[in-house]
Every structure is written in C-alpha cells, then in structure tokens.
Design an enzyme around this catalytic site. Structure first.
Site, PDB file in Angstrom:
ATOM      1  N   HIS A   1       0.820  -1.222   0.000  1.00 28.97           N
ATOM      2  CA  HIS A   1       0.000   0.000   0.000  1.00 28.97           C
ATOM      3  C   HIS A   1       0.858   1.279   0.000  1.00 28.97           C
ATOM      4  O   HIS A   1       0.306   2.375  -0.071  1.00 28.97           O
ATOM      5  CB  HIS A   1      -0.936   0.022   1.208  1.00 28.97           C
ATOM      6  CG  HIS A   1      -1.950  -1.082   1.219  1.00 28.97           C
ATOM      7  ND1 HIS A   1      -2.814  -1.308   0.163  1.00 28.97           N
ATOM      8  CD2 HIS A   1      -2.247  -2.026   2.150  1.00 28.97           C
ATOM      9  CE1 HIS A   1      -3.594  -2.349   0.458  1.00 28.97           C
ATOM     10  NE2 HIS A   1      -3.268  -2.804   1.631  1.00 28.97           N
TER      11      HIS A   1
ATOM     12  N   ASP B   1      -2.812 -10.682  -2.321  1.00 28.93           N
ATOM     13  CA  ASP B   1      -3.340 -10.190  -1.050  1.00 28.93           C
ATOM     14  C   ASP B   1      -4.827  -9.858  -1.234  1.00 28.93           C
ATOM     15  O   ASP B   1      -5.264  -9.542  -2.340  1.00 28.93           O
ATOM     16  CB  ASP B   1      -2.563  -8.931  -0.643  1.00 28.93           C
ATOM     17  CG  ASP B   1      -2.935  -8.409   0.727  1.00 28.93           C
ATOM     18  OD1 ASP B   1      -2.207  -8.705   1.685  1.00 28.93           O
ATOM     19  OD2 ASP B   1      -3.957  -7.696   0.838  1.00 28.93           O
TER      20      ASP B   1
ATOM     21  N   HIS C   1      -6.405  -7.356  -0.477  1.00 30.18           N
ATOM     22  CA  HIS C   1      -6.660  -5.941  -0.766  1.00 30.18           C
ATOM     23  C   HIS C   1      -5.853  -5.476  -1.976  1.00 30.18           C
ATOM     24  O   HIS C   1      -4.747  -5.970  -2.205  1.00 30.18           O
ATOM     25  CB  HIS C   1      -6.305  -5.090   0.455  1.00 30.18           C
ATOM     26  CG  HIS C   1      -7.013  -5.546   1.698  1.00 30.18           C
ATOM     27  ND1 HIS C   1      -6.397  -6.345   2.623  1.00 30.18           N
ATOM     28  CD2 HIS C   1      -8.287  -5.363   2.102  1.00 30.18           C
ATOM     29  CE1 HIS C   1      -7.270  -6.626   3.597  1.00 30.18           C
ATOM     30  NE2 HIS C   1      -8.428  -6.053   3.293  1.00 30.18           N
TER      31      HIS C   1
ATOM     32  N   ASP D   1      -4.544 -12.889   3.606  1.00 31.95           N
ATOM     33  CA  ASP D   1      -5.747 -12.361   4.261  1.00 31.95           C
ATOM     34  C   ASP D   1      -7.018 -12.565   3.428  1.00 31.95           C
ATOM     35  O   ASP D   1      -8.099 -12.148   3.843  1.00 31.95           O
ATOM     36  CB  ASP D   1      -5.578 -10.882   4.632  1.00 31.95           C
ATOM     37  CG  ASP D   1      -4.997 -10.033   3.524  1.00 31.95           C
ATOM     38  OD1 ASP D   1      -4.761 -10.565   2.416  1.00 31.95           O
ATOM     39  OD2 ASP D   1      -4.779  -8.828   3.750  1.00 31.95           O
TER      40      ASP D   1
HETATM   41 ZN   LIG Z   1      -4.408  -7.133   2.718  1.00 36.09          ZN
END
Ligand SMILES: [Zn+2]
Length: 350
Positions: free
Chosen positions: A166, A202, A204, A291
């Site tokens: 991120h 991931d 996200h 995740d």
């Molecule tokens: Zn994540």
C-alpha cells in the site's frame, strides 16, 4: 526455497491503529512474522539472514518520504508530543487534500503534528520508535530474496514485516511504509531486459505497487482482491478499469472480486493473472497476502487453505524465477500454515 528473515521486524510495534478516531489494538502485530517463521521452520525451511543494502535500494520512493520516515519518530518525541497531549505514536491530524490546497503547492509545515499528514494518507499507520529500522530491514529482506533468485535460485520467500504494497512513491498508509514488493520487482528487473511481473494475491488491492509502476511498461502489475466498490480498503482505487498510462498503458490489471467469492472465482482470477504474465514476463514477484482466507479478520473473500495451495501450484506452473514477498494475513492461528501451503504448492508444481 530459501526463507529470508530479519529479527529487526520486531522493532516495529505499531501500538494499534487510529480507526475512525478510536484507538484499536490493530492486527499488524510482530507475532505475525514469528508465527510464519515457526511454521516454516517446523516444516524444514532454510532460513537466510537479510543482507543490509545501501539506500539506493529505496530509489522507488521520493527522497522526502524517506527523510520523513527516518526522522518522524524523533521529531515527534522532540516536540514533546509523547507527554503533551500524551500520544506515544506519530499520528496525522491534517492532510493537504486537493480540496484544501487546490492548484497551490502546499507549504512545508513546521509543526511535527502537521508534517505527518503530508506523508501519511490514513490514520491507521502509526510510527513508533523502531518503525523506520524495521521498515528498512523489510526492504533489505525483499532485496536479498531478489538477489538469491538473480543468483540462480528458482524461487525465494521474503518474510517481510511491516508489509509494503500500500506504500506509494510519496506516501505511506495501509500498515505499509516502504514498498517491499515493488523494490523486489525493480531489483529483479535491474540487470535483466526482461519484463518483470507482480502478481498480488493479497485480499486488498496493491494500490502502492500500482501507482509506482503506473507508467512503466517494464513491470506488469496484476492484482486480485476484494472489490473496493463493495466497501473495502483502499476504497478509492483497485477498480477493473485501472490499466496504467503512458508507457504503462495496458501493463496494469485489476481483478476485483465480490465479497464471499470463495476458492472458485479467486483461483480463476489467479489463473487469469498467471496466464497474462506467463506470456509476457521473464520473472515474477508474488505479493503474498494470506488475508483472503476465510478465517481472516480483514477480508470477506473466504478462500480456503486448499485454495492457497492451488494458487501456489498455478504460480509454480509458470516455470519462471519467482520472489514471494509477504504482505497481509492477520489470523495468528492460521497465517503460518496458509503461507506454507502456498509455498509448498509452488514447489510441487516445479
Ligand atoms: Zn491485505
């Protein structure tokens, strides 16, 4: 495959998160990396110490961000903020939002409280006394893994913490400070003419990696993640129509999935990304967040351990030199086995 590790990750104790103004315990804990290491060692993994590298490995980031992160905690402490008002972590409170500054170049704020908002894009990603050293060591971990692959290893796994996907060129957020995955991709591509691909699994969207390589045709970036349009981080980015720009037009690919998708659609998306990069890239960096698993507190994608093993097999079947870089994964009871399943799936396909 070798597992690259640094004890220095323990220096980063986020101390929770400021979530909608409330301090919560947070989920990006030192125990995450310890659990992964313990599980991999139990299964006979070969541990390699991360090598220190000069600061040139940070070149993907703006020098002002680097200088800020390296000094933020000390400046906060020097300003007395740990005693008045009694905040023991660096927390932003004001952001130079486009709606605030318009077309003007924002001035350089003198106050430590204001400087935080010039580099942080959320309030969840706190800085404590050891954060910089740990984030810097995570980059060394990723670079060491990339160097092992460049030296002839078929694959290597960088057990990075804090995570990185991120973090953008100029800002940090999403529990990430420096982009380990992007740094590994740049390192792999540095001496090769081949295109490098990032496959981000991931849960996200890897908004930081996307933004860093947005105009690069040398690094393909593909991400499968929970649909930000369904209300998930990073909310503002990660949609299917984000395809890169300039020389990177068509080199970015997002496959957002509906919450609750489960193994079938998720593995279809992983296979689609693998097929896409398999025809165009000479090496791969896998942003390995676990995740997306059903037990994880941070996402609703409901992927199983068997799903992760199958994803590992699909990535291994590409037959390309591959660096795995640890990203998210927050269920302490399963994070180790989920990582192990992915890596073992990869190895059984090669
Ligand atoms: Zn994540």
């Amino acid at each position: 495959m070798p597992v690259v590790w640094s004890d220095r990750h323990r220096l980063h104790e986020p101390g929770g998160e400021i979530w909608v103004g409330v301090r919560t315990p947070g989920t990006e804990l030192p125990e995450r990396a310890e659990r992964i290491r313990a599980e991999l060692e139990r299964r006979g993994a070969r541990l390699v110490e991360a090598e220190p590298h000069p600061d040139e490995v940070l070149a993907l980031h703006d020098p002002e961000l680097i200088a800020y992160l390296a000094s933020a905690w000390q400046a906060w402490d020097d300003a007395g903020l740990t005693t008045d008002p009694g905040q023991d972590r660096v927390v932003p409170y004001l952001f130079p939002h486009p709606g605030l500054v318009g077309d003007l170049e924002p001035g350089a704020p003198a106050a430590a409280t204001a400087r935080a908002g010039a580099f942080a894009y959320d309030t969840m990603t706190l800085i404590g006394p050891g954060t910089w050293e740990a984030a810097r060591a995570a980059v060394d971990t990723a670079v060491t893994a990339a160097d092992l692959v460049r030296a002839g290893e078929r694959a290597a796994y960088a057990l990075c913490r804090p995570p990185g996907h991120h973090a953008t060129r100029t800002a940090f957020g999403g529990s990430c400070y420096l982009n380990n995955t992007a740094t590994a991709a740049a390192r792999l591509g540095r001496l090769a003419d081949d295109v490098v691909a990032v496959i981000d699994i991931d849960a996200h969207h890897g908004n930081g990696t996307q933004s860093i390589f947005w105009e690069s045709g040398q690094v393909l970036v593909g991400s499968v993640h929970v649909d930000p349009g369904a209300g998930w981080f990073p909310h503002f980015l990660g949609f299917a129509d984000e395809a890169g720009a300039g020389g990177g037009e068509g080199a970015n690919r997002n496959l957002p999935l509906a919450p609750g998708s489960g193994d079938g659609p998720w593995l279809d998306a992983v296979a689609e990304l693998a097929d896409w990069v398999g025809r165009r890239a000479g090496s791969v960096v896998v942003a390995l967040g676990v995740d997306a698993a059903g037990v994880d507190p941070e996402s609703p994608l409901e992927v199983s351990a068997e799903g992760y093993r199958a994803a590992g097999r699909a990535l291994g079947a590409l037959g390309l030199p591959t660096v795995f870089v640890q990203e998210g994964g927050y269920d302490l009871g399963t994070i180790g086995p989920l990582v192990a399943e992915t890596l073992f799936g990869f190895e059984e396909a090669t």
